[in-house]
Design an enzyme around this catalytic site. Structure first.
Site, PDB file in Angstrom:
ATOM      1  N   LYS A  68       8.317   1.229  31.250  1.00 57.46           N
ATOM      2  CA  LYS A  68       8.680   1.928  29.976  1.00 57.46           C
ATOM      3  C   LYS A  68       7.978   0.995  28.732  1.00 57.46           C
ATOM      4  CE  LYS A  68       8.818   5.276  30.933  1.00 57.46           C
ATOM      5  NZ  LYS A  68       7.631   6.249  31.577  1.00 57.46           N
ATOM      6  N   GLY A  70       5.190   0.183  27.639  1.00 51.89           N
ATOM      7  CA  GLY A  70       3.751   0.628  27.178  1.00 51.89           C
ATOM      8  C   GLY A  70       2.702   0.041  27.849  1.00 51.89           C
ATOM      9  N   ARG A 149       9.991  -3.966  24.900  1.00 49.59           N
ATOM     10  CA  ARG A 149      10.227  -2.892  23.958  1.00 49.59           C
ATOM     11  C   ARG A 149      11.756  -3.092  23.755  1.00 49.59           C
ATOM     12  NH1 ARG A 149       9.214   3.447  26.058  1.00 49.59           N
ATOM     13  NH2 ARG A 149       9.959   4.599  23.846  1.00 49.59           N
ATOM     14  N   SER A 157      14.158   5.653  27.576  1.00 52.88           N
ATOM     15  CA  SER A 157      13.045   6.091  28.088  1.00 52.88           C
ATOM     16  C   SER A 157      13.012   6.086  29.521  1.00 52.88           C
ATOM     17  CB  SER A 157      11.951   5.005  27.612  1.00 52.88           C
ATOM     18  OG  SER A 157      10.679   5.331  28.145  1.00 52.88           O
ATOM     19  N   HIS A 278      13.000  12.133  23.923  1.00 55.58           N
ATOM     20  CA  HIS A 278      14.136  11.404  24.505  1.00 55.58           C
ATOM     21  C   HIS A 278      15.428  12.324  24.298  1.00 55.58           C
ATOM     22  CE1 HIS A 278      12.612   7.005  24.572  1.00 55.58           C
ATOM     23  NE2 HIS A 278      11.756   8.153  25.237  1.00 55.58           N
TER      24      HIS A 278
HETATM   25  N1  LIG Z   1      -0.816   5.069  22.658  1.00 60.41           N
HETATM   26  C1  LIG Z   1       0.178   5.541  23.320  1.00 60.41           C
HETATM   27  N2  LIG Z   1       0.662   6.908  23.776  1.00 60.41           N
HETATM   28  C2  LIG Z   1       1.682   7.139  24.431  1.00 60.41           C
HETATM   29  N3  LIG Z   1       2.654   6.427  24.927  1.00 60.41           N
HETATM   30  C3  LIG Z   1       2.652   4.992  24.268  1.00 60.41           C
HETATM   31  C4  LIG Z   1       1.484   4.773  23.560  1.00 60.41           C
HETATM   32  N4  LIG Z   1       1.721   3.266  23.231  1.00 60.41           N
HETATM   33  C5  LIG Z   1       2.902   3.099  23.945  1.00 60.41           C
HETATM   34  N5  LIG Z   1       3.293   4.131  24.323  1.00 60.41           N
HETATM   35  C6  LIG Z   1       4.508   4.355  25.204  1.00 60.41           C
HETATM   36  O1  LIG Z   1       4.659   3.858  26.560  1.00 60.41           O
HETATM   37  C7  LIG Z   1       5.923   4.232  27.193  1.00 60.41           C
HETATM   38  C8  LIG Z   1       5.645   4.364  28.715  1.00 60.41           C
HETATM   39  O2  LIG Z   1       5.454   3.167  29.128  1.00 60.41           O
HETATM   40  P1  LIG Z   1       4.731   2.646  30.380  1.00 60.41           P
HETATM   41  O3  LIG Z   1       3.235   2.979  30.405  1.00 60.41           O
HETATM   42  O4  LIG Z   1       4.918   1.204  30.408  1.00 60.41           O
HETATM   43  O5  LIG Z   1       5.544   3.539  31.536  1.00 60.41           O
HETATM   44  S1  LIG Z   1       5.695   3.231  33.025  1.00 60.41           S
HETATM   45  O6  LIG Z   1       6.504   2.073  33.107  1.00 60.41           O
HETATM   46  O7  LIG Z   1       4.326   2.881  33.536  1.00 60.41           O
HETATM   47  O8  LIG Z   1       6.223   4.485  33.534  1.00 60.41           O
HETATM   48  C9  LIG Z   1       6.001   5.443  26.609  1.00 60.41           C
HETATM   49  O9  LIG Z   1       7.419   5.854  26.883  1.00 60.41           O
HETATM   50  P2  LIG Z   1       8.134   7.336  26.160  1.00 60.41           P
HETATM   51  O10 LIG Z   1       7.941   7.358  24.712  1.00 60.41           O
HETATM   52  O11 LIG Z   1       9.726   7.020  26.624  1.00 60.41           O
HETATM   53  O12 LIG Z   1       7.662   8.339  27.110  1.00 60.41           O
HETATM   54  C10 LIG Z   1       5.466   5.205  25.190  1.00 60.41           C
HETATM   55  O13 LIG Z   1       6.368   5.142  24.103  1.00 60.41           O
END
Ligand SMILES: Nc1ncnc2c1ncn2[C@@H]1O[C@H](COP(=O)(O)OS(=O)(=O)O)[C@@H](OP(=O)(O)O)[C@H]1O
Length: 311
Positions: A68, A70, A149, A157, A278
């Site tokens: 989570k 990014g 993060r 998240s 969230h």
């Molecule tokens: N550009 C862009 N677009 C959408 N989301 C973005 C972006 N950059 C960072 N994030 C953040 O990435 C979070 C998800 O992280 P991961 O991809 O590492 O998640 S996972 O572990 O693979 O499930 C996701 O977490 P949540 O907001 O909680 O859904 C986003 O906050």
């Protein structure tokens, strides 16, 4: 994660044709992957020429975490670079499939030409005890990228993701505390555990020098994607090709998106599972968690030489 496939090797066929196979250096011997055997109808067609260019290599760089943080955004953005080729799905080799062996792992990789970097991302590696030794055994030169993060929002998240799959789980608050009245936090809950970055990092530093690890700010990846991508390209020894010109802020999505996705001319935002809303968490619970993480965060800033500004 999404299952986007690797880049179509179209742009690269001529150099692959001229240069031939990439040498496999500083790695344990793994039998070479035989060239792709095309479907009968493709043999001797022009497509045959395109289909088998390059060879599969073990990754030289891995996004090892954090869940989570990014990680998908970082990998999708990096794939825009012509010298980066990445696996779409998470291979989970060093945590779940290690017994399948390195040849199996390498076969998952996209074909690359000389000078291209092979990458994958599996965020659970960062908290997998065996992963540092296993990755080092593959190659001690592997470059490691960690997208971090704020552990409190990361935990929320993480919980939000679980909730989306199993709406019947207990509240965030009740999972956070072992004992609500004493404020004792349940560190065995993975959503809490993963955020103790300093502890996990200690294990990696027994196998890798800190200079071989890059810590990307998950917050800055959203507020200044080009800036973070600049650091990542430098770390990987890549020319700075991905710049602010590649991004736009999509107001509906609330996140930066690509003006042109890799291998396409259309704008591209990450899917619905990225950037979820969230649930609202009581301020006192958030405060208690901030207190809990503070010493670990400070330790982490000290270890990485980078203040991520969560405190
Ligand atoms: N550009 C862009 N677009 C959408 N989301 C973005 C972006 N950059 C960072 N994030 C953040 O990435 C979070 C998800 O992280 P991961 O991809 O590492 O998640 S996972 O572990 O693979 O499930 C996701 O977490 P949540 O907001 O909680 O859904 C986003 O906050």
């Amino acid at each position: 994660g999404c299952l986007a496939l690797g880049k179509a090797p179209v742009f690269a066929w001529c150099s692959g044709f001229l240069v031939g196979r990439t040498a496999c250096h500083s790695r344990r011997p793994v039998p070479p992957t035989p060239p792709q055997s095309p479907a009968p109808f493709l043999r001797s067609s022009p497509l045959h020429f395109f289909s088998g260019s390059g060879t599969k290599q073990l990754p030289q760089a891995i996004i090892i975490g954090v869940k989570k943080g990014g990680t998908r955004a970082l990998l999708e953005f990096l794939r825009v670079h012509p010298d980066v080729r990445a696996v779409g799905a998470e291979p989970h080799f060093f945590d779940r499939s290690y017994d399948k062996g390195l040849a199996w792992y390498r076969d998952l990789m996209p074909r690359t030409l000389d000078g291209q970097i092979t990458m994958e991302k599996t965020p659970s590696y960062f908290v997998t005890r065996e992963a540092p030794a296993r990755i080092s055994a593959m190659s001690k030169d592997t470059k490691l990228i960690v997208v971090v993060r704020d552990p409190v929002t990361r935990a929320i998240s993480d919980y939000t993701q679980t909730l989306s799959k199993r709406p019947d789980i207990p509240t965030f608050e009740s999972l956070t505390f072992k004992n609500r009245s004493t404020g004792l936090i349940d560190t065995s809950w993975s959503a809490i555990q993963i955020g103790i970055y300093a502890k996990h990092l200690e294990h990696w530093l027994r196998h890798f020098p800190i200079g071989q690890m890059l810590f990307v700010s998950g917050e800055r990846l959203i507020s200044d994607p080009a800036g973070e991508l600049g650091r990542v390209q430098d770390f990987l020894g890549l020319k700075r090709i991905i710049t602010d010109k590649h991004f736009y802020f999509n107001k509906t999505k609330g996140f930066p998106c690509l003006k042109k996705a890799e291998g396409s001319s259309k704008p591209h935002c990450l899917g619905k599972t990225k950037g979820r809303t969230h649930p609202e968490i009581a301020q006192e619970v958030v405060q208690r968690l901030r207190e809990f993480y503070r010493p670990f965060n400070l330790k982490f800033y000290q270890m990485t030489g980078h203040d991520f500004g969560w405190d």
